[in-house]
Motif scaffolding. Structure first.
Motif, PDB file in Angstrom:
ATOM      1  N   THR A  63       0.845  -1.183   0.000  1.00 59.12           N
ATOM      2  CA  THR A  63       0.000   0.000   0.000  1.00 59.12           C
ATOM      3  C   THR A  63       0.883   1.237   0.000  1.00 59.12           C
ATOM      4  OG1 THR A  63      -0.164   0.093   2.417  1.00 59.12           O
ATOM      5  CG2 THR A  63      -1.862  -1.148   1.261  1.00 59.12           C
ATOM      6  N   PHE A  64       0.344   2.312  -0.535  1.00 59.35           N
ATOM      7  CA  PHE A  64       1.014   3.610  -0.493  1.00 59.35           C
ATOM      8  C   PHE A  64      -0.061   4.677  -0.552  1.00 59.35           C
ATOM      9  CE2 PHE A  64       0.696   2.217  -4.876  1.00 59.35           C
ATOM     10  CZ  PHE A  64       0.302   3.337  -5.586  1.00 59.35           C
ATOM     11  N   HIS A  65       0.275   5.910  -0.178  1.00 58.43           N
ATOM     12  CA  HIS A  65      -0.746   6.955  -0.147  1.00 58.43           C
ATOM     13  C   HIS A  65      -0.424   8.057  -1.143  1.00 58.43           C
ATOM     14  CE1 HIS A  65       2.330   8.561   2.642  1.00 58.43           C
ATOM     15  NE2 HIS A  65       1.924   9.748   2.215  1.00 58.43           N
ATOM     16  N   ASN A  66      -1.477   8.705  -1.637  1.00 53.55           N
ATOM     17  CA  ASN A  66      -1.277   9.870  -2.490  1.00 53.55           C
ATOM     18  C   ASN A  66      -1.311  11.140  -1.651  1.00 53.55           C
ATOM     19  OD1 ASN A  66      -4.006  10.614  -2.117  1.00 53.55           O
ATOM     20  ND2 ASN A  66      -4.665   9.753  -4.064  1.00 53.55           N
ATOM     21  N   ARG A  67      -1.135  12.294  -2.275  1.00 44.00           N
ATOM     22  CA  ARG A  67      -1.011  13.531  -1.501  1.00 44.00           C
ATOM     23  C   ARG A  67      -2.355  14.038  -0.986  1.00 44.00           C
ATOM     24  NH1 ARG A  67      -1.741  18.421  -4.533  1.00 44.00           N
ATOM     25  NH2 ARG A  67      -2.131  18.011  -6.747  1.00 44.00           N
ATOM     26  N   TYR A  68      -3.435  13.363  -1.348  1.00 43.30           N
ATOM     27  CA  TYR A  68      -4.738  13.666  -0.765  1.00 43.30           C
ATOM     28  C   TYR A  68      -5.034  12.772   0.434  1.00 43.30           C
ATOM     29  CZ  TYR A  68      -5.513  16.481  -4.913  1.00 43.30           C
ATOM     30  OH  TYR A  68      -5.398  17.433  -5.900  1.00 43.30           O
ATOM     31  N   GLY A  69      -4.077  11.920   0.783  1.00 38.89           N
ATOM     32  CA  GLY A  69      -4.257  11.042   1.931  1.00 38.89           C
ATOM     33  C   GLY A  69      -5.033   9.784   1.644  1.00 38.89           C
ATOM     34  N   VAL A  70      -5.329   9.500   0.371  1.00 37.36           N
ATOM     35  CA  VAL A  70      -6.012   8.256   0.006  1.00 37.36           C
ATOM     36  C   VAL A  70      -4.977   7.132  -0.031  1.00 37.36           C
ATOM     37  CG1 VAL A  70      -7.359   7.046  -1.738  1.00 37.36           C
ATOM     38  CG2 VAL A  70      -7.739   9.494  -1.337  1.00 37.36           C
ATOM     39  N   MET A  71      -5.279   6.037   0.654  1.00 38.70           N
ATOM     40  CA  MET A  71      -4.391   4.884   0.646  1.00 38.70           C
ATOM     41  C   MET A  71      -4.713   4.006  -0.560  1.00 38.70           C
ATOM     42  SD  MET A  71      -1.885   3.493   2.277  1.00 38.70           S
ATOM     43  CE  MET A  71      -1.920   3.960   4.003  1.00 38.70           C
ATOM     44  N   LEU A  72      -3.687   3.713  -1.324  1.00 36.10           N
ATOM     45  CA  LEU A  72      -3.850   2.921  -2.534  1.00 36.10           C
ATOM     46  C   LEU A  72      -3.306   1.515  -2.326  1.00 36.10           C
ATOM     47  CD1 LEU A  72      -2.663   5.601  -5.114  1.00 36.10           C
ATOM     48  CD2 LEU A  72      -5.001   5.039  -4.486  1.00 36.10           C
ATOM     49  N   ALA A  73      -4.021   0.537  -2.875  1.00 28.57           N
ATOM     50  CA  ALA A  73      -3.609  -0.863  -2.799  1.00 28.57           C
ATOM     51  C   ALA A  73      -2.997  -1.282  -4.119  1.00 28.57           C
ATOM     52  CB  ALA A  73      -4.816  -1.752  -2.482  1.00 28.57           C
ATOM     53  N   ALA A  74      -1.953  -2.096  -4.041  1.00 28.73           N
ATOM     54  CA  ALA A  74      -1.265  -2.521  -5.263  1.00 28.73           C
ATOM     55  C   ALA A  74      -0.701  -3.916  -5.098  1.00 28.73           C
ATOM     56  CB  ALA A  74      -0.143  -1.539  -5.611  1.00 28.73           C
ATOM     57  N   ASP A  75      -0.476  -4.562  -6.225  1.00 23.26           N
ATOM     58  CA  ASP A  75       0.308  -5.794  -6.280  1.00 23.26           C
ATOM     59  C   ASP A  75       1.695  -5.431  -6.782  1.00 23.26           C
ATOM     60  OD1 ASP A  75      -1.534  -8.098  -5.678  1.00 23.26           O
ATOM     61  OD2 ASP A  75      -2.679  -7.166  -7.300  1.00 23.26           O
ATOM     62  N   MET A  76       2.704  -5.864  -6.044  1.00 20.58           N
ATOM     63  CA  MET A  76       4.085  -5.649  -6.475  1.00 20.58           C
ATOM     64  C   MET A  76       4.646  -6.950  -7.024  1.00 20.58           C
ATOM     65  SD  MET A  76       7.479  -4.408  -4.365  1.00 20.58           S
ATOM     66  CE  MET A  76       7.398  -2.674  -4.796  1.00 20.58           C
ATOM     67  N   TYR A  77       5.261  -6.861  -8.201  1.00 21.00           N
ATOM     68  CA  TYR A  77       5.894  -8.009  -8.836  1.00 21.00           C
ATOM     69  C   TYR A  77       7.389  -7.705  -9.003  1.00 21.00           C
ATOM     70  CZ  TYR A  77       1.038  -9.075 -10.045  1.00 21.00           C
ATOM     71  OH  TYR A  77      -0.318  -9.339  -9.987  1.00 21.00           O
ATOM     72  N   THR A  78       8.225  -8.640  -8.608  1.00 25.44           N
ATOM     73  CA  THR A  78       9.668  -8.474  -8.762  1.00 25.44           C
ATOM     74  C   THR A  78      10.257  -9.710  -9.429  1.00 25.44           C
ATOM     75  OG1 THR A  78      10.035  -9.351  -6.526  1.00 25.44           O
ATOM     76  CG2 THR A  78       9.885  -6.961  -6.759  1.00 25.44           C
TER      77      THR A  78
END
Length: 360
Positions: A63-78
């Motif tokens: 997860t990471f947040h944008n500058r509006y404080g919304v938390m974003l969910a993601a899948d990370m692939y390496t």
């Protein structure tokens, strides 16, 4: 019936827990800075993608947040067994889809090719946070890409000087818009893109490009705002229809074949289910997202199907780009949705070469 279906498709196509940093934070008494109160997201732990997992990549939820404080969910692939700092790519789209669909497939494929990638759900959709739900914003959704760059820039296994983005369908336009404002983005690919603000304001093929037509859209959407406020809820516009009308155009049939079948259906996808809030498209009428795309200095590739109904949007977006590091790639015989998931159609070799050439 067909008119109703087309209205829904305009919304779909562009007209219309594992925590990484999700602890709530309050006032910092040490330096007086206000920190975001960040949401705690509950993320599924199962592999619920529309594509199989490769043994060449590692996967985890972040997860990471944008500058509006919304938390974003993601899948990370390496890439499995990779070492050192790698080039990275953030992916999102199509408009109304989730990261378990097309964007995840792109991110997964690019990780197989040696990139650190994330596929994220935009604000207010999928597993990402934000309220109200199921609303799009030309500003916030452009910011979502920039927030992904923030996140990737501080990862130990990422070279912050080699970050690119991929936007699919409606998020192709958002990706180009992000490239116009974010100088950290070294290369951008817009695949089977829509310019959502143009289609909102002018209709398909600019068929509603008049002051009167826009006025009627504004009138209807503002009337809907009152109803939503009175009812205390947001009316949904509907996704791809459950039953195709006999006179459905080919591109509607293409959407059905992806979003309503095992090929691409997902329970969290707006297009597969009840669609966006009806009023979600309102701000796009006044805010052309590609206003400064002619000032992009980084590399941009626009990929479109030769037979895509949306091809004109990509071609005209390309015409506005300047510089000698821009490329338009037309895929013979491909439709709009072929570039969502058809591995024998999506030009991953050329996309990889484009990123490697321009992320130096």
């Amino acid at each position: 019936m067909l008119k109703k279906v087309l209205f829904g498709l305009m919304a779909i196509s562009g007209l219309f827990a594992i925590m990484s940093n999700g602890e709530a934070m309050g006032q910092d008494s040490g330096n007086g800075r206000n920190k975001f109160m960040l949401e705690k997201l509950q993320l599924t732990s199962e592999w619920d993608k529309t594509f199989p997992k490769s043994d060449q990549v590692n996967h985890r939820k972040i997860t990471f947040h944008n500058r509006y404080g919304v938390m974003l969910a993601a899948d990370m692939y390496t890439p499995r067994n990779a070492t050192g700092k790698l080039p990275a790519i953030a992916v999102s789209g199509p408009f109304g889809a989730v990261k378990e669909q097309s964007s995840g497939l792109y991110a997964h494929a690019m990780a197989e090719r040696g990139f650190v990638t994330i596929a994220f759900d935009p604000s207010f959709t999928g597993e990402s946070g934000g309220s109200p739900r199921y609303v799009a914003s030309p500003d916030i959704n452009t910011e979502d890409f920039q927030a992904a760059v923030d996140f990737l820039s501080v990862q130990d296994n990422v070279d912050p000087g080699k970050i690119g983005i991929i936007g699919i369908c409606g998020w192709g336009g958002m990706a180009i818009n992000a490239a116009a404002i974010d100088t950290r983005i070294k290369a951008t690919v817009a695949s089977t893109m829509y310019d959502m603000s143009r289609v909102n304001a002018k209709g398909y093929f600019d068929s509603e490009d008049s002051e009167n037509a826009r006025h009627e859209k504004r009138r209807a959407l503002n009337a809907q705002r009152i109803e939503d406020y009175k009812n205390g809820t947001y009316t949904r516009g509907g996704g791809v229809p459950d039953v195709l009308p006999a006179d459905a155009p080919d591109f509607v049939k293409d959407y059905f074949a992806y979003y309503k079948t095992d090929r691409g259906y997902h329970k969290r996808s707006l297009n597969s289910n009840d669609g966006w809030n009806v009023t979600s498209s309102l701000s796009f009428l006044n805010m052309p997202i590609l206003q400064y795309s002619d000032e992009i200095r980084s590399a941009v590739m626009i990929v479109h199907g030769e037979k895509a109904h949306s091809r004109y949007l990509g071609e005209e977006a390309f015409e506005k780009l300047t510089g000698d590091n821009k490329e338009l790639l037309l895929i013979p015989n491909a439709s709009h949705t072929d570039l969502y998931d058809q591995l024998d159609v999506i030009p991953f070799d050329k996309i990889e070469a484009f990123f490697r050439t321009n992320m130096k």
